[in-house]
Design a protein around this motif. Structure first.
Motif, short mmCIF file in Angstrom:
data_model
loop_
_atom_site.label_atom_id
_atom_site.label_comp_id
_atom_site.label_asym_id
_atom_site.label_seq_id
_atom_site.Cartn_x
_atom_site.Cartn_y
_atom_site.Cartn_z
N VAL A 29 0.71 -1.38 -0.02
CA VAL A 29 0.06 -0.41 -0.15
C VAL A 29 1.01 1.71 0.21
O VAL A 29 0.71 2.02 -0.97
CB VAL A 29 -1.36 0.42 0.75
CG1 VAL A 29 -1.17 1.14 1.52
CG2 VAL A 29 -2.30 -0.73 1.12
N LEU A 30 1.53 1.39 0.65
CA LEU A 30 2.78 2.26 0.90
C LEU A 30 3.91 2.39 -0.20
O LEU A 30 4.67 3.39 0.15
CB LEU A 30 3.25 2.80 2.37
CG LEU A 30 2.46 2.53 3.04
CD1 LEU A 30 2.98 2.78 4.89
CD2 LEU A 30 1.66 4.22 3.51
N ALA A 31 3.74 1.14 -1.22
CA ALA A 31 4.93 0.98 -2.00
C ALA A 31 5.82 2.35 -2.30
O ALA A 31 6.89 3.47 -3.36
CB ALA A 31 5.14 0.36 -2.52
N MET A 35 9.12 5.49 -2.02
CA MET A 35 9.66 5.33 -3.72
C MET A 35 9.70 6.65 -3.60
O MET A 35 10.95 7.09 -4.27
CB MET A 35 8.71 5.17 -4.46
CG MET A 35 9.24 2.80 -4.60
SD MET A 35 8.73 2.39 -6.30
CE MET A 35 7.08 2.57 -6.25
N GLU A 36 8.53 7.60 -3.35
CA GLU A 36 8.55 9.11 -3.78
C GLU A 36 9.60 9.54 -2.61
O GLU A 36 10.30 10.35 -3.42
CB GLU A 36 7.43 9.65 -2.80
CG GLU A 36 7.14 11.02 -3.65
CD GLU A 36 5.91 11.57 -2.84
OE1 GLU A 36 5.72 13.06 -2.74
OE2 GLU A 36 4.78 10.97 -2.83
N PHE A 37 10.54 8.99 -1.54
CA PHE A 37 10.71 9.20 -0.31
C PHE A 37 12.47 8.88 -0.29
O PHE A 37 12.99 8.70 -0.10
CB PHE A 37 10.54 9.80 1.11
CG PHE A 37 9.53 10.81 1.04
CD1 PHE A 37 9.59 12.09 1.17
CD2 PHE A 37 8.04 10.61 0.68
CE1 PHE A 37 8.60 12.93 0.70
CE2 PHE A 37 6.86 11.53 1.08
CZ PHE A 37 7.16 12.90 0.80
N PHE A 39 13.13 5.65 -0.66
CA PHE A 39 13.51 4.06 0.14
C PHE A 39 13.19 2.91 -0.77
O PHE A 39 11.94 3.49 -1.09
CB PHE A 39 12.23 4.44 1.05
CG PHE A 39 12.51 5.34 2.99
CD1 PHE A 39 13.34 5.16 3.63
CD2 PHE A 39 11.92 6.35 2.87
CE1 PHE A 39 12.72 6.35 5.17
CE2 PHE A 39 11.92 7.67 3.24
CZ PHE A 39 13.00 7.57 4.41
N PRO A 40 13.63 2.55 -0.29
CA PRO A 40 12.85 0.55 -0.75
C PRO A 40 12.08 0.25 -0.73
O PRO A 40 11.11 0.63 0.54
CB PRO A 40 14.06 -0.09 -0.24
CG PRO A 40 15.56 0.36 0.43
CD PRO A 40 14.86 1.77 0.96
N ALA A 41 11.28 -0.09 -1.93
CA ALA A 41 10.02 -0.62 -1.57
C ALA A 41 9.36 -1.39 -1.65
O ALA A 41 8.99 -2.60 -1.96
CB ALA A 41 9.31 -0.03 -3.12
N ASP A 42 9.77 -2.23 -0.84
CA ASP A 42 10.44 -3.52 0.30
C ASP A 42 9.75 -2.72 2.32
O ASP A 42 9.76 -2.03 2.35
CB ASP A 42 11.53 -4.10 0.34
CG ASP A 42 12.00 -3.32 0.63
OD1 ASP A 42 12.68 -2.71 1.37
OD2 ASP A 42 14.20 -3.98 -0.50
N GLN A 43 9.99 -4.55 2.91
CA GLN A 43 9.82 -4.04 3.74
C GLN A 43 10.76 -3.51 4.58
O GLN A 43 10.79 -2.84 5.89
CB GLN A 43 10.06 -5.67 4.47
CG GLN A 43 7.92 -6.62 3.43
CD GLN A 43 7.58 -7.31 4.60
OE1 GLN A 43 8.60 -7.99 5.76
NE2 GLN A 43 6.98 -8.06 3.71
N GLY A 44 12.35 -3.26 4.31
CA GLY A 44 12.79 -3.27 4.70
C GLY A 44 12.94 -1.23 5.18
O GLY A 44 13.05 -0.66 5.90
N GLY A 45 12.23 -0.72 3.16
CA GLY A 45 12.25 0.31 3.03
C GLY A 45 11.20 0.62 4.06
O GLY A 45 11.16 2.04 4.55
N LEU A 46 10.28 0.11 4.29
CA LEU A 46 9.01 0.55 5.18
C LEU A 46 9.56 0.40 6.77
O LEU A 46 8.83 1.43 7.16
CB LEU A 46 8.05 -0.99 5.14
CG LEU A 46 6.72 0.27 5.94
CD1 LEU A 46 6.25 1.04 5.82
CD2 LEU A 46 5.48 -1.34 6.34
#
Length: 91
Positions: A29-31, A35-37, A39-46
């Motif tokens: 949902v937050l990918a 990406m906009e900020f 951060f990687p679009a994965d759980q680590g990025g979250l």
């Protein structure tokens, strides 16, 4: 997302369920935001994103938005556990 939220509501103290069911949904949902900020679009990025947001908890607007976002995915009973995970330990 509704299915994951329903499962968490049925087992609000189940940290493993949160990690296995809710984090992947939240990541999906937050990918676009991740990406906009940059951060990687994965759980680590979250986790990195949530940690970055938590560092600004002194700002009432950011703190309110962070709490609102976490409440969509994290049951109140696990809030302390998740906050400890995001801050690097210590409850």
């Amino acid at each position: 997302m509704d299915s994951a939220k329903a499962q968490m509501a049925a087992q609000p103290d189940n940290v493993m369920l949160l990690m296995m069911m809710v984090l992947p949904v939240a990541t999906s949902v937050l990918a676009p935001i991740l990406m906009e900020f940059k951060f990687p679009a994965d759980q680590g990025g979250l986790m990195m994103f949530m940690s970055a947001v938590t560092k600004h908890k002194g700002d009432s607007v950011i703190a309110g938005l962070g709490k609102e976002m976490r409440s969509a995915f994290v049951p109140e009973s696990l809030e302390q556990v998740v906050n400890a995970m995001l801050s690097g330990g210590g409850m």
